[in-house]
Design a protein around this motif. Structure first.
Motif, short mmCIF file in Angstrom:
data_model
loop_
_atom_site.label_atom_id
_atom_site.label_comp_id
_atom_site.label_asym_id
_atom_site.label_seq_id
_atom_site.Cartn_x
_atom_site.Cartn_y
_atom_site.Cartn_z
N GLY A 63 -18.03 15.17 -0.36
CA GLY A 63 -18.66 16.21 -1.18
C GLY A 63 -17.68 16.94 -2.09
O GLY A 63 -18.08 17.88 -2.78
N SER A 64 -16.44 16.53 -2.12
CA SER A 64 -15.43 17.27 -2.89
C SER A 64 -15.71 17.20 -4.39
O SER A 64 -16.11 16.16 -4.93
CB SER A 64 -14.04 16.67 -2.62
OG SER A 64 -13.11 17.21 -3.54
N TYR A 70 -9.83 11.13 -7.20
CA TYR A 70 -8.98 10.48 -6.19
C TYR A 70 -9.50 9.10 -5.77
O TYR A 70 -8.73 8.27 -5.30
CB TYR A 70 -8.81 11.41 -4.98
CG TYR A 70 -8.01 12.63 -5.34
CD1 TYR A 70 -6.62 12.57 -5.39
CD2 TYR A 70 -8.64 13.81 -5.71
CE1 TYR A 70 -5.88 13.68 -5.78
CE2 TYR A 70 -7.91 14.92 -6.10
CZ TYR A 70 -6.53 14.84 -6.13
OH TYR A 70 -5.80 15.94 -6.52
N THR A 71 -10.81 8.86 -5.94
CA THR A 71 -11.32 7.55 -5.54
C THR A 71 -11.14 6.54 -6.68
O THR A 71 -11.25 5.34 -6.44
CB THR A 71 -12.80 7.60 -5.12
OG1 THR A 71 -13.54 8.30 -6.10
CG2 THR A 71 -12.95 8.29 -3.78
N ARG A 128 -4.50 0.90 -1.74
CA ARG A 128 -4.73 -0.42 -1.14
C ARG A 128 -6.21 -0.65 -0.84
O ARG A 128 -6.76 -1.71 -1.13
CB ARG A 128 -3.94 -0.53 0.17
CG ARG A 128 -4.29 -1.75 1.01
CD ARG A 128 -3.60 -1.71 2.35
NE ARG A 128 -2.30 -2.34 2.28
CZ ARG A 128 -2.03 -3.55 2.80
NH1 ARG A 128 -2.95 -4.25 3.42
NH2 ARG A 128 -0.82 -4.05 2.71
N LEU A 129 -6.87 0.38 -0.27
CA LEU A 129 -8.22 0.19 0.27
C LEU A 129 -8.89 1.54 0.40
O LEU A 129 -8.22 2.54 0.68
CB LEU A 129 -8.08 -0.44 1.66
CG LEU A 129 -9.32 -0.66 2.49
CD1 LEU A 129 -10.13 -1.82 1.92
CD2 LEU A 129 -8.96 -0.98 3.95
N ARG A 130 -10.20 1.55 0.18
CA ARG A 130 -10.97 2.78 0.46
C ARG A 130 -12.13 2.41 1.37
O ARG A 130 -12.77 1.38 1.19
CB ARG A 130 -11.50 3.38 -0.84
CG ARG A 130 -10.41 3.90 -1.75
CD ARG A 130 -11.02 4.79 -2.83
NE ARG A 130 -12.18 4.17 -3.43
CZ ARG A 130 -12.14 3.41 -4.52
NH1 ARG A 130 -11.00 3.21 -5.14
NH2 ARG A 130 -13.24 2.88 -5.01
N GLN A 131 -12.38 3.26 2.36
CA GLN A 131 -13.47 3.02 3.32
C GLN A 131 -14.32 4.27 3.39
O GLN A 131 -13.79 5.37 3.60
CB GLN A 131 -12.89 2.84 4.73
CG GLN A 131 -12.37 1.51 5.07
CD GLN A 131 -11.81 1.53 6.50
OE1 GLN A 131 -11.32 2.55 6.99
NE2 GLN A 131 -11.87 0.40 7.14
N GLU A 132 -15.63 4.09 3.29
CA GLU A 132 -16.53 5.21 3.52
C GLU A 132 -16.62 5.41 5.03
O GLU A 132 -16.84 4.44 5.78
CB GLU A 132 -17.90 4.84 2.94
CG GLU A 132 -18.87 5.99 2.93
CD GLU A 132 -20.22 5.59 2.35
OE1 GLU A 132 -20.26 4.74 1.44
OE2 GLU A 132 -21.22 6.12 2.84
N MET A 133 -16.40 6.61 5.49
CA MET A 133 -16.42 6.87 6.93
C MET A 133 -17.04 8.24 7.17
O MET A 133 -16.41 9.27 6.95
CB MET A 133 -14.97 6.81 7.46
CG MET A 133 -14.84 6.72 8.95
SD MET A 133 -15.67 5.27 9.65
CE MET A 133 -14.72 3.90 8.96
N HIS A 136 -16.48 11.51 4.98
CA HIS A 136 -15.20 11.38 4.28
C HIS A 136 -14.99 9.95 3.77
O HIS A 136 -15.62 9.00 4.27
CB HIS A 136 -14.03 11.77 5.19
CG HIS A 136 -13.81 13.25 5.26
ND1 HIS A 136 -14.75 14.12 5.76
CD2 HIS A 136 -12.77 14.03 4.86
CE1 HIS A 136 -14.30 15.37 5.68
NE2 HIS A 136 -13.09 15.34 5.13
N GLU A 137 -14.10 9.82 2.81
CA GLU A 137 -13.63 8.53 2.33
C GLU A 137 -12.20 8.39 2.84
O GLU A 137 -11.39 9.30 2.65
CB GLU A 137 -13.65 8.55 0.78
CG GLU A 137 -13.31 7.23 0.13
CD GLU A 137 -14.56 6.39 -0.13
OE1 GLU A 137 -15.67 6.77 0.31
OE2 GLU A 137 -14.41 5.34 -0.77
#
Ligand SMILES: Cc1cc2nc3c(=O)[nH]c(=O)nc-3n(C[C@H](O)[C@H](O)[C@H](O)COP(=O)(O)O)c2cc1C
Length: 169
Positions: A63-64, A70-71, A128-133, A136-137
């Protein structure tokens, strides 16, 4: 001490208070937006995932207001703050504020991401990698350059307050 609770009945303030017992350092993550402007944001979610190869992660609230910056950044730096960086920590954790880094406080190393000139340590990372969790990402980066100043006291965060972490060196 609060009782153990099922996650669906968690009170979010109480849960945060419980997590506040885990004291951490404080870091400023920095990245450029699509126009090349340098932005900074205070985090304490960074973790060293792997030493060889060197991989770091940090977590960004979905929600930032600065989520897109940043993504979308191909690179970022993680800068561990000094004990006298209270004002930096306050300014760069201000909700909704445009948290642009002044040119005279940043340099670049390998990736071109903005790096704080005066930090306890700085890690220059290629995303390197982004994960939705959950909410948070998780953002992983390969560390391609770093520098550190082991003799300097660091800024800490414990039970909702900034504290000094003595280097002892
Ligand atoms: C000590 C400290 C640690 C923080 N750690 C994180 C973090 O790991 N991830 C995150 O997304 N925000 C973190 N924040 C919140 C951001 O610094 C900032 O307050 C938030 O991004 C403001 O909301 P906005 O992005 O919607 O404007 C932290 C704040 C403080 C004071």
């Amino acid at each position: 001490m609060s009782d153990p609770k099922a996650s669906e009945s968690f009170d979010s303030s109480d849960y945060r208070r419980a997590l506040g017992g885990f004291g951490t350092g404080v870091a400023l993550v920095a990245a450029r937006d699509a126009e090349g402007v340098a932005h900074g944001m205070i985090i304490n979610s960074l973790t060293s995932v792997s030493l060889n190869p060197p991989i770091m992660l940090w977590c960004l609230a979905r929600g930032s207001s600065v989520f897109d910056i940043y993504t979308q950044a191909p690179a970022f730096s993680l800068n561990i703050l000094r004990s006298d960086d209270h004002e930096v920590a306050r300014a760069y954790s201000r909700r909704g504020a445009d948290r642009i880094l002044p040119l005279d406080q940043v340099c670049t190393m390998e990736t071109g991401a903005p790096v704080l000139t005066a930090a306890v340590a700085s890690l220059d990372c290629r995303t390197r990698l982004r994960q939705e969790m959950g909410d948070h990402e998780v953002i992983y980066g390969d560390v391609v350059a770093y520098r550190g100043d082991p003799g300097v006291d660091a800024l800490g965060f414990f039970r909702g307050r900034f504290v000094t972490l003595k280097s002892g060196a």
